[in-house]
Design a protein around this motif. Sequence first.
Motif, PDB file in Angstrom:
ATOM      1  N   ASP A  12       0.816  -1.213   0.000  1.00 60.94           N
ATOM      2  CA  ASP A  12       0.000   0.000   0.000  1.00 60.94           C
ATOM      3  C   ASP A  12       0.849   1.262   0.000  1.00 60.94           C
ATOM      4  O   ASP A  12       0.587   2.174  -0.764  1.00 60.94           O
ATOM      5  CB  ASP A  12      -0.934   0.010   1.201  1.00 60.94           C
ATOM      6  N   VAL A  13       1.856   1.345   0.853  1.00 62.53           N
ATOM      7  CA  VAL A  13       2.633   2.577   0.947  1.00 62.53           C
ATOM      8  C   VAL A  13       3.533   2.785  -0.268  1.00 62.53           C
ATOM      9  O   VAL A  13       3.877   3.910  -0.580  1.00 62.53           O
ATOM     10  CB  VAL A  13       3.467   2.673   2.252  1.00 62.53           C
ATOM     11  N   PHE A  14       3.885   1.710  -0.950  1.00 61.71           N
ATOM     12  CA  PHE A  14       4.752   1.818  -2.122  1.00 61.71           C
ATOM     13  C   PHE A  14       3.970   1.890  -3.434  1.00 61.71           C
ATOM     14  O   PHE A  14       4.566   1.925  -4.508  1.00 61.71           O
ATOM     15  CB  PHE A  14       5.758   0.672  -2.154  1.00 61.71           C
ATOM     16  N   ALA A  15       2.649   1.941  -3.374  1.00 63.37           N
ATOM     17  CA  ALA A  15       1.823   1.929  -4.584  1.00 63.37           C
ATOM     18  C   ALA A  15       2.131   3.108  -5.509  1.00 63.37           C
ATOM     19  O   ALA A  15       2.242   2.936  -6.729  1.00 63.37           O
ATOM     20  CB  ALA A  15       0.345   1.907  -4.216  1.00 63.37           C
ATOM     21  N   GLU A  16       2.289   4.293  -4.939  1.00 62.27           N
ATOM     22  CA  GLU A  16       2.565   5.471  -5.772  1.00 62.27           C
ATOM     23  C   GLU A  16       3.907   5.334  -6.488  1.00 62.27           C
ATOM     24  O   GLU A  16       4.019   5.651  -7.673  1.00 62.27           O
ATOM     25  CB  GLU A  16       2.549   6.739  -4.912  1.00 62.27           C
ATOM     26  N   ALA A  17       4.906   4.833  -5.794  1.00 64.98           N
ATOM     27  CA  ALA A  17       6.222   4.642  -6.411  1.00 64.98           C
ATOM     28  C   ALA A  17       6.145   3.589  -7.515  1.00 64.98           C
ATOM     29  O   ALA A  17       6.756   3.747  -8.582  1.00 64.98           O
ATOM     30  CB  ALA A  17       7.253   4.240  -5.357  1.00 64.98           C
ATOM     31  N   LYS A  18       5.393   2.529  -7.276  1.00 67.80           N
ATOM     32  CA  LYS A  18       5.233   1.498  -8.310  1.00 67.80           C
ATOM     33  C   LYS A  18       4.541   2.066  -9.536  1.00 67.80           C
ATOM     34  O   LYS A  18       4.920   1.758 -10.667  1.00 67.80           O
ATOM     35  CB  LYS A  18       4.436   0.313  -7.759  1.00 67.80           C
ATOM     36  N   ASN A  19       3.531   2.902  -9.321  1.00 67.96           N
ATOM     37  CA  ASN A  19       2.841   3.525 -10.453  1.00 67.96           C
ATOM     38  C   ASN A  19       3.784   4.414 -11.257  1.00 67.96           C
ATOM     39  O   ASN A  19       3.744   4.413 -12.487  1.00 67.96           O
ATOM     40  CB  ASN A  19       1.638   4.331  -9.974  1.00 67.96           C
ATOM     41  N   LEU A  52      10.777   9.276  -8.549  1.00 65.16           N
ATOM     42  CA  LEU A  52      10.647   7.910  -8.044  1.00 65.16           C
ATOM     43  C   LEU A  52      11.454   7.736  -6.755  1.00 65.16           C
ATOM     44  O   LEU A  52      10.963   7.150  -5.784  1.00 65.16           O
ATOM     45  CB  LEU A  52      11.103   6.906  -9.099  1.00 65.16           C
ATOM     46  N   GLN A  53      12.659   8.258  -6.710  1.00 56.27           N
ATOM     47  CA  GLN A  53      13.473   8.184  -5.494  1.00 56.27           C
ATOM     48  C   GLN A  53      12.783   8.889  -4.332  1.00 56.27           C
ATOM     49  O   GLN A  53      12.755   8.381  -3.214  1.00 56.27           O
ATOM     50  CB  GLN A  53      14.846   8.818  -5.722  1.00 56.27           C
ATOM     51  N   LEU A  57      11.561   6.979  -0.907  1.00 58.36           N
ATOM     52  CA  LEU A  57      12.009   7.410   0.417  1.00 58.36           C
ATOM     53  C   LEU A  57      10.817   7.752   1.300  1.00 58.36           C
ATOM     54  O   LEU A  57      10.748   7.327   2.454  1.00 58.36           O
ATOM     55  CB  LEU A  57      12.951   8.610   0.310  1.00 58.36           C
ATOM     56  N   GLN A  58       9.848   8.498   0.749  1.00 62.45           N
ATOM     57  CA  GLN A  58       8.682   8.879   1.543  1.00 62.45           C
ATOM     58  C   GLN A  58       7.889   7.645   1.963  1.00 62.45           C
ATOM     59  O   GLN A  58       7.426   7.546   3.098  1.00 62.45           O
ATOM     60  CB  GLN A  58       7.786   9.845   0.764  1.00 62.45           C
ATOM     61  N   ASP A  62       7.121   6.552   5.738  1.00 57.39           N
ATOM     62  CA  ASP A  62       5.743   6.326   6.188  1.00 57.39           C
ATOM     63  C   ASP A  62       5.603   4.939   6.807  1.00 57.39           C
ATOM     64  O   ASP A  62       4.971   4.776   7.851  1.00 57.39           O
ATOM     65  CB  ASP A  62       4.769   6.468   5.025  1.00 57.39           C
ATOM     66  N   LEU A  63       6.189   3.959   6.166  1.00 57.93           N
ATOM     67  CA  LEU A  63       6.120   2.593   6.675  1.00 57.93           C
ATOM     68  C   LEU A  63       6.846   2.474   8.007  1.00 57.93           C
ATOM     69  O   LEU A  63       6.355   1.848   8.949  1.00 57.93           O
ATOM     70  CB  LEU A  63       6.722   1.624   5.649  1.00 57.93           C
ATOM     71  N   ARG A  64       7.999   3.106   8.107  1.00 56.63           N
ATOM     72  CA  ARG A  64       8.763   3.085   9.359  1.00 56.63           C
ATOM     73  C   ARG A  64       7.967   3.727  10.497  1.00 56.63           C
ATOM     74  O   ARG A  64       7.906   3.202  11.606  1.00 56.63           O
ATOM     75  CB  ARG A  64      10.090   3.825   9.168  1.00 56.63           C
ATOM     76  N   ALA A  65       7.342   4.878  10.209  1.00 63.35           N
ATOM     77  CA  ALA A  65       6.545   5.560  11.232  1.00 63.35           C
ATOM     78  C   ALA A  65       5.374   4.694  11.672  1.00 63.35           C
ATOM     79  O   ALA A  65       5.063   4.621  12.870  1.00 63.35           O
ATOM     80  CB  ALA A  65       6.044   6.902  10.699  1.00 63.35           C
ATOM     81  N   LEU A  66       4.740   4.043  10.738  1.00 64.14           N
ATOM     82  CA  LEU A  66       3.629   3.170  11.087  1.00 64.14           C
ATOM     83  C   LEU A  66       4.092   2.015  11.962  1.00 64.14           C
ATOM     84  O   LEU A  66       3.450   1.685  12.958  1.00 64.14           O
ATOM     85  CB  LEU A  66       2.953   2.656   9.820  1.00 64.14           C
ATOM     86  N   ARG A  67       5.210   1.420  11.592  1.00 65.45           N
ATOM     87  CA  ARG A  67       5.756   0.319  12.408  1.00 65.45           C
ATOM     88  C   ARG A  67       6.091   0.795  13.818  1.00 65.45           C
ATOM     89  O   ARG A  67       5.861   0.097  14.795  1.00 65.45           O
ATOM     90  CB  ARG A  67       7.013  -0.267  11.756  1.00 65.45           C
TER      91      ARG A  67
END
Length: 101
Positions: A12-19, A52-53, A57-58, A62-67
């Motif tokens: 989910d958090v990497f969806a924008e980067a994948k797009n 993309l970079q 990173l964002q 975001d994933l780190r903060a959620l964890r």
Amino acid sequence: MQAPYDTGLAADVFAEAKNTFNWLIGQLTDAASGMLTHDRLEETIVEQGRELQRQLLQAHLDLRALRERQQAHRWWGPTACRDRQGRRPRPRHLPDPADGG
């Protein structure tokens, strides 16, 4: 070693980067890209690569903060991420409605 991130959440958090990555591949495989000069093609790759970079990173942050929030919740319970009045802390750059701002 830390436990791996939840892969469903990571998707989910990497969806924008994948797009963005898929869009860039689409641009490079499109027949119209064959008409671009090498310098324009390189410029496109550099610009979109930088974006993309930034997105990667964002997403990681975001994933780190959620964890970290999940870990705090496990350690200290559901009130761990709340202030003394039971409110969730607001980012410093946003005004606090309780203060009239």
